[in-house]
Enzyme design. Structure first.
Site, PDB file in Angstrom:
ATOM      1  N   SER A   1      32.231  46.662  37.120  1.00 46.75           N
ATOM      2  CA  SER A   1      33.549  46.901  37.730  1.00 46.75           C
ATOM      3  C   SER A   1      34.604  46.442  36.744  1.00 46.75           C
ATOM      4  O   SER A   1      34.356  45.549  35.921  1.00 46.75           O
ATOM      5  CB  SER A   1      33.687  46.103  39.033  1.00 46.75           C
ATOM      6  OG  SER A   1      35.026  46.103  39.493  1.00 46.75           O
TER       7      SER A   1
ATOM      8  N   TYR B   1      32.893  37.990  43.250  1.00 50.19           N
ATOM      9  CA  TYR B   1      32.661  39.377  42.841  1.00 50.19           C
ATOM     10  C   TYR B   1      32.999  39.556  41.361  1.00 50.19           C
ATOM     11  O   TYR B   1      32.211  40.134  40.601  1.00 50.19           O
ATOM     12  CB  TYR B   1      33.505  40.316  43.703  1.00 50.19           C
ATOM     13  CG  TYR B   1      33.314  41.779  43.384  1.00 50.19           C
ATOM     14  CD1 TYR B   1      32.168  42.453  43.790  1.00 50.19           C
ATOM     15  CD2 TYR B   1      34.284  42.488  42.671  1.00 50.19           C
ATOM     16  CE1 TYR B   1      31.991  43.799  43.498  1.00 50.19           C
ATOM     17  CE2 TYR B   1      34.115  43.831  42.377  1.00 50.19           C
ATOM     18  CZ  TYR B   1      32.963  44.479  42.794  1.00 50.19           C
ATOM     19  OH  TYR B   1      32.804  45.807  42.496  1.00 50.19           O
TER      20      TYR B   1
END
Length: 263
Positions: A150, A166
């Site tokens: 990501s 995350y």
């Protein structure tokens, strides 16, 4: 003889295992690989979602099957690998996509949530890559591993995002990709990562509701979020012989957001 572009991107005769493949980015990538000719094995935790996704792929003329498994559990990962190899033969392409997100202030972030994300987003990628490589890719001296990271793994976020675990897990995926690409190059296994920006999905629903889709799109040079086809080209590049001289790399597919933020 030098191959043509269609020949380089052709995946006929290849088998791909796609984790988190029942919806969202995973299903989009499964479509891409199947449209290029690969046979697809989908996996996620919920059988009903997988059955629906496999039917969608089959309706598009793609050879698709499914196995329900929890990629946060080592025994489930090993069962998934064994069943896939038994039913499909060698796995040529592995897409590590299963993942989770969690939003909380760093000072109050639950430890169990931190462990959950590290287990699924990092440890699960390693265990499945190791098992598939040892049982299929290394003996055949061929493999393509695509890890979904990501742009959150490239740096920090605005304070209101509050996604420390995350971001940390996706940063780990990027360096896992680099290191594994270096180590397994001698087996003719390429390892690359895709770093998506914001794509509307179940995982990003909370962020989109909190910050607003239009506001997030406005931060991208292309003034849009990702859609249902934006990962397809990169996926097939990394999975095919068109990308056979690329390994240990990450590519942001984010409308240019990471360029602004310095990723």
């Amino acid at each position: 003889m030098t191959r043509t572009i269609p020949q380089l991107f052709d995946l006929k005769g290849k088998t791909a295992l796609v984790t988190g493949g029942s919806r969202g980015l995973g299903l989009q990538m499964a479509h891409a690989l199947g449209e290029a000719g690969a046979r697809i094995m989908l996996t996620s935790r919920k059988a009903a979602d997988l059955e629906e996704a496999a039917a969608e792929l089959q309706g598009a003329g793609i050879d698709a099957r499914w196995i329900a498994a929890d990629c946060a559990q080592e025994d489930e990962i090993r069962r998934l690998a064994d069943e896939t190899l038994q039913r499909m033969g060698d796995v040529n392409i592995l897409v590590n996509n299963a993942g989770a997100a969690w939003g909380a202030p760093a000072e109050d972030h639950p430890l169990e949530a931190w462990d959950k994300l590290m287990n699924l987003n990092v440890r699960g990628y390693f265990v499945l890559s190791q098992v598939i490589a040892k049982k299929s890719m290394i003996p055949r001296q061929y493999g393509r591993i695509i890890n979904i990271a990501s742009i959150a793994g490239l740096g920090g976020n605005p304070p209101e995002m509050q996604t420390l675990a995350y971001n940390t897990s996706k940063g780990a995926v990027i360096n896992f990709t680099r290191a594994l690409g270096c180590e397994w190059g001698r087996y003719n296994i390429t390892v690359n990562a895709i770093c998506p920006g914001f794509f509307p999905s179940r995982m990003t629903r909370g962020t989109l509701e909190r910050l607003g889709e239009d506001q997030l799109a406005a931060h991208a040079p292309l003034r849009r979020l990702g859609d249902d086809e934006d990962l397809k080209g990169t996926t097939v590049l990394f999975a095919s012989d068109a990308g056979k001289h690329i390994t240990g790399q990450w590519l942001a597919v984010d409308g240019g957001v990471s360029v602004i933020t310095g990723g």
